[in-house]
Design a protein around this motif. Structure first.
Motif, PDB file in Angstrom:
ATOM      1  N   ASP A   1      71.373 -42.958  33.149  1.00 26.25           N
ATOM      2  CA  ASP A   1      71.652 -41.529  33.281  1.00 26.25           C
ATOM      3  C   ASP A   1      73.032 -41.364  33.905  1.00 26.25           C
TER       4      ASP A   1
ATOM      5  N   GLN B   1      74.535 -38.895  34.876  1.00 27.22           N
ATOM      6  CA  GLN B   1      74.619 -37.816  35.854  1.00 27.22           C
ATOM      7  C   GLN B   1      74.075 -38.226  37.222  1.00 27.22           C
ATOM      8  N   ARG B   2      73.447 -39.402  37.306  1.00 31.11           N
ATOM      9  CA  ARG B   2      72.865 -39.834  38.579  1.00 31.11           C
ATOM     10  C   ARG B   2      73.758 -40.872  39.260  1.00 31.11           C
TER      11      ARG B   2
ATOM     12  N   THR C   1      71.312 -32.418  32.129  1.00 33.91           N
ATOM     13  CA  THR C   1      71.306 -33.601  32.991  1.00 33.91           C
ATOM     14  C   THR C   1      70.011 -34.340  32.709  1.00 33.91           C
ATOM     15  N   GLY C   2      70.124 -35.506  32.073  1.00 28.13           N
ATOM     16  CA  GLY C   2      68.913 -36.234  31.718  1.00 28.13           C
ATOM     17  C   GLY C   2      69.206 -37.684  31.398  1.00 28.13           C
ATOM     18  N   ARG C   3      68.155 -38.460  31.319  1.00 26.64           N
ATOM     19  CA  ARG C   3      68.268 -39.896  31.022  1.00 26.64           C
ATOM     20  C   ARG C   3      68.575 -40.095  29.542  1.00 26.64           C
TER      21      ARG C   3
ATOM     22  N   LEU D   1      68.957 -36.938  25.288  1.00 23.78           N
ATOM     23  CA  LEU D   1      68.894 -36.789  26.737  1.00 23.78           C
ATOM     24  C   LEU D   1      67.509 -36.276  27.108  1.00 23.78           C
TER      25      LEU D   1
ATOM     26  N   HIS E   1      63.222 -33.604  24.893  1.00 23.37           N
ATOM     27  CA  HIS E   1      64.581 -34.114  25.054  1.00 23.37           C
ATOM     28  C   HIS E   1      65.546 -33.228  24.272  1.00 23.37           C
TER      29      HIS E   1
END
Length: 255
Positions: A102, A104-105, A145-147, A161, A237
């Protein structure tokens, strides 16, 4: 002689990724494939000496050369962008090399990352420019924002995502909505398409809801839909796709 032997042993001990084979799409050339897969026409020609230099026949099998697999252990203060710059690659190539990562992390100290091949982020010649549309006047917004569950690759010309149903989907950049419909034919379910000008379009699919109609003017970061699992989908998703003059590009190349 001893030094050469030691070097040979080191190289032999490195894990090597198997050579990948991809199929050309309509209008593909070695130059276009080089841009798509982060390499150079010279490297592809070396791995495929029998291929012509012009437009390839659709479905032509093209071999991407094998490269040693390299790992990076995350250190304090590391970010994906900093690692990409340090290793001479791109953020898009780094994310693609690590399915499920991800972007975003924050990274965790000690986390292991697979590094792309050395030539994945190498400078391109003038014949193979990196596509970054001139219509992007502001820093694009990640729509969700996602994996990353499916990266940009042959057969999947976007990124998936994962995010909970109902998560807001935001427009990547200013533009006009040209599609807002349920796309049953392509299996994308509720889908939005935004035209940003100069041939740049973004597509957002499998939504649970579309919040803007065709003809709407949207701004970067504006909520335009909600994450869902409509159409041909196995879970909630966003299927996020970007095209320039109709040619798919890796969405992460915009960031």
């Amino acid at each position: 002689m001893r030094r050469q032997l030691l070097l040979a042993l080191v190289l032999f001990s490195l894990p090597v990724a198997a050579a990948a084979t991809v199929s050309s799409q309509p209008g593909d050339t070695l130059n276009r494939l080089a841009v798509r897969y982060g390499t150079t026409p010279q490297v592809l020609t070396g791995a495929n000496p029998a291929l012509p230099q012009g437009v390839l026949k659709t479905g032509t099998r093209v071999t991407l050369p094998p490269t040693p697999t390299r790992l990076w252990t995350v250190r304090p203060g590391d970010t994906l962008s900093a690692i990409a710059r340090r290793e001479g690659t791109t953020l898009a190539a780094l994310v693609s090399a690590n399915p499920g990562l991800d972007p975003q992390r924050p990274l965790q100290v000690g986390q292991k990352l697979t590094l792309p091949s050395r030539w994945a982020g190498a400078p391109r010649s003038s014949a193979t420019p990196v596509v970054r549309p001139a219509s992007i006047r502001v820093t694009p917004v990640m729509p969700v924002t996602g994996r990353v569950t499916t990266p940009f690759r042959d057969g999947h010309e976007g990124v998936d995502l994962a995010a909970p149903t109902g998560t807001p989907i935001r427009a990547a950049a200013p533009g006009v909505v040209t599609e807002s419909r349920f796309d049953a034919q392509s299996g994308w379910g509720w889908t939005l398409v935004v035209d940003h000008g100069n041939g740049l379009q973004t597509r957002y699919s499998h939504n649970s809801a579309n919040l803007v109609p065709v003809g709407s003017r949207v701004e970067a970061g504006q909520v335009i839909g909600r994450v869902g699992s409509t159409g041909n989908s196995t879970g909630p998703h966003l299927d996020y796709r970007v095209t320039v003059q109709g040619q798919p590009i890796n969405p992460f190349s915009l960031y």
